[in-house]
Design an enzyme around this catalytic site. Sequence first.
Site, PDB file in Angstrom:
ATOM      1  N   HIS A 128       0.870  -1.179   0.000  1.00  0.00           N
ATOM      2  CA  HIS A 128       0.000   0.000   0.000  1.00  0.00           C
ATOM      3  C   HIS A 128       0.909   1.231   0.000  1.00  0.00           C
ATOM      4  CE1 HIS A 128      -2.824   2.959   1.748  1.00  0.00           C
ATOM      5  NE2 HIS A 128      -3.803   2.119   1.449  1.00  0.00           N
TER       6      HIS A 128
ATOM      7  N   ASP B  43       3.033  -4.482   7.967  1.00  0.00           N
ATOM      8  CA  ASP B  43       1.826  -3.685   7.767  1.00  0.00           C
ATOM      9  C   ASP B  43       0.645  -4.626   7.969  1.00  0.00           C
ATOM     10  OD1 ASP B  43      -0.402  -2.448   6.800  1.00  0.00           O
ATOM     11  OD2 ASP B  43       0.527  -1.662   4.976  1.00  0.00           O
TER      12      ASP B  43
ATOM     13  N   GLN C 116      -4.642  -4.864   7.041  1.00  0.00           N
ATOM     14  CA  GLN C 116      -5.703  -5.788   6.623  1.00  0.00           C
ATOM     15  C   GLN C 116      -5.728  -7.037   7.494  1.00  0.00           C
ATOM     16  OE1 GLN C 116      -8.038  -5.171   4.424  1.00  0.00           O
ATOM     17  NE2 GLN C 116      -7.178  -3.193   3.878  1.00  0.00           N
TER      18      GLN C 116
ATOM     19  N   LYS D 298     -10.375  -0.606  10.609  1.00  0.00           N
ATOM     20  CA  LYS D 298     -10.462  -1.820   9.771  1.00  0.00           C
ATOM     21  C   LYS D 298     -10.778  -3.052  10.611  1.00  0.00           C
ATOM     22  CE  LYS D 298      -7.468   0.003   6.255  1.00  0.00           C
ATOM     23  NZ  LYS D 298      -8.113   0.425   5.022  1.00  0.00           N
TER      24      LYS D 298
ATOM     25  N   CYS E 121      -4.670   2.332  -3.760  1.00  0.00           N
ATOM     26  CA  CYS E 121      -3.426   2.855  -3.162  1.00  0.00           C
ATOM     27  C   CYS E 121      -2.288   1.859  -3.336  1.00  0.00           C
ATOM     28  CB  CYS E 121      -3.607   3.199  -1.686  1.00  0.00           C
ATOM     29  SG  CYS E 121      -4.754   4.524  -1.410  1.00  0.00           S
TER      30      CYS E 121
HETATM   31  C1  LIG Z   1      -2.414  -2.787   3.527  1.00  0.00           C
HETATM   32  C2  LIG Z   1      -2.733  -1.392   3.985  1.00  0.00           C
HETATM   33  N1  LIG Z   1      -1.779  -0.644   4.536  1.00  0.00           N
HETATM   34  C3  LIG Z   1      -2.004   0.589   4.993  1.00  0.00           C
HETATM   35  C4  LIG Z   1      -3.257   1.152   4.903  1.00  0.00           C
HETATM   36  C5  LIG Z   1      -3.488   2.519   5.450  1.00  0.00           C
HETATM   37  O1  LIG Z   1      -4.419   2.467   6.488  1.00  0.00           O
HETATM   38  P1  LIG Z   1      -5.028   3.811   7.108  1.00  0.00           P
HETATM   39  O2  LIG Z   1      -5.531   4.602   5.934  1.00  0.00           O
HETATM   40  O3  LIG Z   1      -6.103   3.344   8.010  1.00  0.00           O
HETATM   41  O4  LIG Z   1      -3.925   4.501   7.799  1.00  0.00           O
HETATM   42  C6  LIG Z   1      -4.287   0.428   4.315  1.00  0.00           C
HETATM   43  C7  LIG Z   1      -5.614   1.019   4.128  1.00  0.00           C
HETATM   44  O5  LIG Z   1      -6.365   0.625   3.275  1.00  0.00           O
HETATM   45  C8  LIG Z   1      -4.030  -0.886   3.861  1.00  0.00           C
HETATM   46  O6  LIG Z   1      -4.988  -1.633   3.331  1.00  0.00           O
END
Ligand SMILES: Cc1ncc(COP(=O)(O)O)c(C=O)c1O
Length: 436
Positions: A153, A230, A233, A256, A394
């Site tokens: 992401h 990370d 998810q 999430k 993203c």
């Molecule tokens: C794999 C992953 N990393 C990071 C993020 C960023 O999360 P947040 O926007 O809640 O900070 C997301 C959000 O969709 C994600 O799916």
Amino acid sequence: MSGAAGQRGSRAAVTENQLRRAAAPQPSRPAPLDPARIRDDFPILQRRIRGKPLVYLDNAATAQKPQAVIDAVSRFYRRDNANIHRGVHYLSAQATAAYDKVREQVARFLNARSPREVVFTRGTTDSINLVAHSYARTFLVPGDEILITTMEHHSNIVPWQLACAGTGAVLRAAPLTPAGEVDLDALLALLNDRTRMVAITHLSNAIGTINPIKRVIGWAHERRIPVLIDGAQSIAHLPVDVQDLDCDFFAFSGHKVFGPTGVGVLYGREALLEQMLPYQGGGGMINTVTLEQSTWAALPAKFEAGTPMVAEVIGLGAAIDYVEHIGPDAIAARESELLTSASQLIEQIEGVRIIGTAPEKASVLSFVMDGVHPHDIGTILDDAGVAIRAGHHCAQPLMRHFGIPATARASFAFYNTQEEAEILAQSVIAVKRMFG
Ligand SMILES: Cc1ncc(COP(=O)(O)O)c(C=O)c1O
């Protein structure tokens, strides 16, 4: 024992064991979820959208909230609202205790060694920026390398680009296979004595691949390289145990995992957090301040500058209670059934191609349709009350790997039903007819 008699003997023994097991309680087996009962816990799932029952399949973007979370946040503002720490009055002491209790709860949920390893942040993005910024300022020198993967992401790419730009370090990315898995041989070859951090997603938000992070962590640790996971998810779909994974950092967002927006967690190995410089300066993160210099508060306050998200942390605590009540194993089992069934339905539709076909996947079903832009798919599905997401999610480098600009993405949570998977497939067939 060998031969027919031995086989008969072992069969008889198995039968006895089975009988014994059937009579005993089975704590380790995830209980099947009752979707009808569970859906009642989520008020928004009772809504109709454009006259149709809402089919919410955008859980990778954000999950819906059970009544218990809504109540916890609302109760806090109605009865308990106060700023935490340093307050001498009743409400402040009560809010401080409630906030600290959630930290202990999160530590247990992740199986962290201590609540000192749990830092509250605004979300995954904030958690990764914290590490990238503080770790870089503490440890990185020109020529050092950070290793990510091509499926990350943007939140696990851009902070590292900024860290590299500020220090002269170099960002490397492991490539992917055609199925959308990390090419592990290539990743291994990229680890070297200049690598200072590996940052990798547990579960891809764009294509659902579950990465073999335990193996990656093992390889990195053999070379004394820390690893950031990370978990944006995975936290909602897979059981997570940071000691078993042996990761150094684990980042996730409250929203999430059925909690409020605006709150997240950074788990960090205590020894590393101790060494790292603070991320932001302000109230709450200091021990002493003079006009010349300051000293830092003990962990984890050192990384929590300013008034934190008190109500949101309380809401996160209620969300974790809820998830624990259902059970992460039961959640993973139920979602795996849903994903398998939805994938089988979608892949049968002519002209539709699933993007990301790794054998190990969870929750996310990404697809493209010949001659139809994913945005059109998303818009037409919305007319049927089906909420999916269309775009690059993203993850532009990942899209580039597949040679596409975007996908349509359905993402499941434990409250979704088989019937909803069928409505998704029927709606996609309707899109195809419309454009056919
Ligand atoms: C794999 C992953 N990393 C990071 C993020 C960023 O999360 P947040 O926007 O809640 O900070 C997301 C959000 O969709 C994600 O799916």
